[in-house]
Design an enzyme around this catalytic site. Structure first.
Site, mmCIF file in Angstrom:
data_model
loop_
_atom_site.group_PDB
_atom_site.id
_atom_site.type_symbol
_atom_site.label_atom_id
_atom_site.label_comp_id
_atom_site.label_asym_id
_atom_site.label_seq_id
_atom_site.Cartn_x
_atom_site.Cartn_y
_atom_site.Cartn_z
ATOM 1 N N CYS A 192 59.514 55.856 86.888
ATOM 2 C CA CYS A 192 59.453 56.394 85.520
ATOM 3 C C CYS A 192 58.868 57.791 85.535
ATOM 4 C CB CYS A 192 58.641 55.450 84.623
ATOM 5 S SG CYS A 192 59.514 53.890 84.383
HETATM 6 N N1 PCA Z 1 59.684 50.943 84.921
HETATM 7 C C1 PCA Z 1 59.260 51.456 86.202
HETATM 8 C C2 PCA Z 1 60.512 51.904 86.890
HETATM 9 C C3 PCA Z 1 61.636 51.316 86.118
HETATM 10 C C4 PCA Z 1 61.037 50.839 84.861
HETATM 11 O O1 PCA Z 1 61.669 50.400 83.881
HETATM 12 C C5 PCA Z 1 58.129 52.460 86.123
HETATM 13 O O2 PCA Z 1 57.289 52.327 85.207
HETATM 14 O O3 PCA Z 1 58.030 53.363 86.942
#
Ligand code: PCA
Length: 205
Positions: free
Chosen positions: A143
């Site tokens: 993210c």
């Molecule tokens: N959350 C993860 C990666 C994919 C998602 O939906 C994150 O917080 O990095």
């Protein structure tokens, strides 16, 4: 003429067998919210692919704004993220790659601030009965990675469109499968994302 909003969700990852951002992105695809028509896409949980996918989508769509969504399993509020940092680190991605202290862009700033109206989004969400708070860390996993990629791109190419990232809690559907995380109804999660988009539209109208 309506503007284009590129909305991204992510596929499932780690022990999260469902990613609620996927369903939200899919359901909002093609809808018009405020001044924006939504163009949704799902990104891979893959450090070698996700950034390229997002930059390609920006090139193809030529959006007027980018909002990326991610699941933050364990968090219990809607969290517009304040900052992305120039690092990849964390558990294995869906291709088995486990980054340690990797730099995303050698020529990049240490940190890049969201250009979405994050304070206004939080105020609106709370006013409409949904718990929300600005988060000061998007972590160092996928993210943070895609948020950094989008902001680095807008800065480097002098494209002043708003871009940023919103973390959301688990849906009830996921929490039942997972067993150890707080959750929201899908409808409230989706409504929260729509309120963030309305706020963006009002702020940029
Ligand atoms: N959350 C993860 C990666 C994919 C998602 O939906 C994150 O917080 O990095």
């Amino acid at each position: 003429m309506t503007k284009k909003l590129l909305l991204t969700g992510f596929e499932p990852f780690l022990d999260f067998t469902i990613n609620p951002t996927m369903k939200i992105a899919e359901e909002l695809d093609g809808t018009t919210i405020g001044d924006y028509t939504v163009y949704s896409h799902i990104l891979s949980v893959d450090f070698h692919k996700a950034g390229k996918q997002l930059l390609q989508l920006i090139d193809d769509t030529k959006p007027d704004a980018v909002i990326s969504l991610g699941l933050a399993g364990g968090r219990f509020k809607i969290n517009p993220e304040r900052i992305a940092i120039n690092v990849n680190d964390g558990p294995k991605d869906n291709q088995g790659h486990k980054p340690e202290n990797e730099v995303i862009w050698e020529d990049g700033a240490d940190g890049l601030f969201s250009t979405l109206p994050i304070s206004k989004m939080v105020k609106q969400l709370k006013a409409r009965g949904l718990p929300a708070e600005i988060s000061n860390t998007a972590g160092t996993y996928l993210c943070n990675h895609v948020m950094y990629q989008a902001l680095h791109y807008t800065k480097k190419n002098n494209k002043p469109f708003p871009a940023g990232f919103i973390h959301i809690p688990a849906s009830h559907e996921l929490a039942i499968e997972h067993g150890k995380i707080p959750s929201w109804s899908h409808d409230d999660l989706k409504r929260a994302v729509m309120i963030c988009m309305e706020t963006l539209s009002e702020a940029n109208g």
